[in-house]
Design an enzyme around this catalytic site. Structure first.
Site, PDB file in Angstrom:
ATOM      1  N   GLY A  30      61.510  41.554  35.154  1.00  0.00           N
ATOM      2  CA  GLY A  30      61.571  42.966  34.511  1.00  0.00           C
ATOM      3  C   GLY A  30      61.271  42.858  33.141  1.00  0.00           C
ATOM      4  N   HIS A  36      52.965  39.216  32.782  1.00  0.00           N
ATOM      5  CA  HIS A  36      53.098  39.700  34.475  1.00  0.00           C
ATOM      6  C   HIS A  36      52.074  40.717  34.924  1.00  0.00           C
ATOM      7  CE1 HIS A  36      57.838  39.923  32.241  1.00  0.00           C
ATOM      8  NE2 HIS A  36      58.117  38.637  33.441  1.00  0.00           N
ATOM      9  N   ASP A 150      55.696  29.053  32.959  1.00  0.00           N
ATOM     10  CA  ASP A 150      57.078  28.587  33.589  1.00  0.00           C
ATOM     11  C   ASP A 150      56.392  27.458  34.920  1.00  0.00           C
ATOM     12  OD1 ASP A 150      58.877  30.528  32.589  1.00  0.00           O
ATOM     13  OD2 ASP A 150      57.372  31.693  33.268  1.00  0.00           O
TER      14      ASP A 150
HETATM   15  P1  AMP Z   1      60.160  36.615  34.570  1.00  0.00           P
HETATM   16  O1  AMP Z   1      60.146  37.823  34.454  1.00  0.00           O
HETATM   17  O2  AMP Z   1      59.973  35.738  33.428  1.00  0.00           O
HETATM   18  O3  AMP Z   1      60.326  36.296  35.570  1.00  0.00           O
HETATM   19  O4  AMP Z   1      58.904  36.420  34.453  1.00  0.00           O
HETATM   20  C1  AMP Z   1      57.686  36.495  36.075  1.00  0.00           C
HETATM   21  C2  AMP Z   1      56.898  36.051  36.199  1.00  0.00           C
HETATM   22  O5  AMP Z   1      55.738  36.188  35.510  1.00  0.00           O
HETATM   23  C3  AMP Z   1      56.560  34.507  36.272  1.00  0.00           C
HETATM   24  O6  AMP Z   1      55.743  33.972  37.454  1.00  0.00           O
HETATM   25  C4  AMP Z   1      56.221  34.013  35.432  1.00  0.00           C
HETATM   26  O7  AMP Z   1      55.835  32.505  35.025  1.00  0.00           O
HETATM   27  C5  AMP Z   1      55.690  34.855  34.768  1.00  0.00           C
HETATM   28  N1  AMP Z   1      55.219  35.123  33.191  1.00  0.00           N
HETATM   29  C6  AMP Z   1      55.972  34.815  32.111  1.00  0.00           C
HETATM   30  N2  AMP Z   1      55.452  35.316  31.142  1.00  0.00           N
HETATM   31  C7  AMP Z   1      54.234  34.562  31.265  1.00  0.00           C
HETATM   32  C8  AMP Z   1      53.283  34.521  30.540  1.00  0.00           C
HETATM   33  N3  AMP Z   1      53.173  34.993  28.963  1.00  0.00           N
HETATM   34  N4  AMP Z   1      51.916  34.193  31.216  1.00  0.00           N
HETATM   35  C9  AMP Z   1      51.723  34.352  32.337  1.00  0.00           C
HETATM   36  N5  AMP Z   1      52.493  34.006  33.194  1.00  0.00           N
HETATM   37  C10 AMP Z   1      53.573  34.422  32.451  1.00  0.00           C
END
Ligand code: AMP
Length: 280
Positions: A30, A36, A150
């Site tokens: 979130g 995202h 990530d």
């Molecule tokens: P998180 O909400 O941080 O667990 O991220 C959810 C998904 O969004 C994961 O697959 C992350 O790698 C991706 N994500 C987060 N930040 C970025 C970004 N700056 N660029 C691309 N994907 C992202």
């Protein structure tokens, strides 16, 4: 768009809708941002039904980590998701996912989970693979989208899916950045204005490595020490790790002979940030 908060409803929704349809899935914690949204947009293009999960997963935070303070705003996230044409937000409670007496964990063992983030955040990947195994079972996606921000996580998930013979395609997508290069992250919201400025040092260190390699420097120790020097020059930053590694195996390389992944983790003030760049 529907909001579903319990597992049973999520399951029956998918069952009802799935016949011959491609289900895309974007798991998130979130506080949605453009990073995202890039996954959501791709998922929307490629799927008949697109599910986005929003779950701040306690088992992937280390003790003393930022689980409690992690930014949460379901209403805002729903607005953004709805505008992108998401079909379902799956936002279960912690009790729904980990009811009392919960005791099963899924773990990818070995090198992939024991270096970099695995080394700095013991238990982190065990939490990630456990929640994803559960979400994959609940949502039954055909495809699932992960950000290369990530990078190690995407590799770990690919291994999880292979090892457990899950019939899911993992789609990795490039890191979305601010204009000054800072990778978008929900944790950027913790930064003070001074820290926000300082945080660009992570991406700058990756660019330093890129320049070194373009200049013909092949010794990984020299490349990492240039990165470290740059980060040390920023008083608000504290290095956790800097690594020049093989993008497939995540083994450290001594000499840059082919494509490498350069990865960095550092604390900016109290906020731990990560970034990486593939350099061909
Ligand atoms: P998180 O909400 O941080 O667990 O991220 C959810 C998904 O969004 C994961 O697959 C992350 O790698 C991706 N994500 C987060 N930040 C970025 C970004 N700056 N660029 C691309 N994907 C992202």
């Amino acid at each position: 768009m529907e909001l579903i908060k319990d597992i049973q409803t999520m399951r029956s929704y998918i069952k009802r809708i799935q016949e011959g349809k491609i289900v895309g899935f974007v798991p998130t914690m979130g506080h949605l941002h453009e990073g995202h949204l890039s996954l959501i947009k791709k998922g929307r293009e490629e799927s008949d039904v697109l599910v986005v999960s929003i779950f701040v997963n306690p088992t992937q935070f280390e003790p003393g980590g930022d689980f409690k303070s992690y930014p949460r705003n379901l209403e805002w996230d729903m607005k953004l998701a709805e505008a992108e044409g998401v079909d379902v937000i799956f936002a279960p409670s912690v009790e729904e996912i980990y009811p009392g007496g919960y005791s099963t964990f899924v773990e990818v063992e070995g090198h992939l989970t024991s270096i970099l983030e695995g080394e700095s955040r013991p238990g982190h990947f065990r939490g990630v693979t456990t929640i994803l195994a559960k979400l994959f079972n609940i949502v039954s996606p055909d495809r699932t989208y992960f950000g290369e921000k990530d990078y190690q996580q995407a590799l770990v998930v690919r291994k999880l899916v292979r090892d457990l013979n899950l019939n899911i395609e993992i789609v990795p997508l490039p890191t979305v950045r601010e204009q000054d290069g800072l990778a978008l992250s929900s944790r950027n919201s913790y930064l003070t204005p001074a820290e926000r400025k300082a945080a660009t040092v992570l991406y700058q260190s990756l660019l330093t490595a890129k320049k070194d390699i373009a200049r013909g420097i092949r010794d990984a120790t020299v490349i990492s020490s240039h990165m470290e020097d740059l980060i040390r020059g920023q008083p608000l930053a504290r290095i956790d790790y800097v690594a020049v590694i093989d993008p497939e195996t995540l083994r450290r390389v001594e000499r840059v002979e082919k494509e490498v992944l350069v990865a960095v983790a550092a604390k900016i003030g109290q906020t731990r940030l990560i970034d990486n760049l593939k350099i061909g």
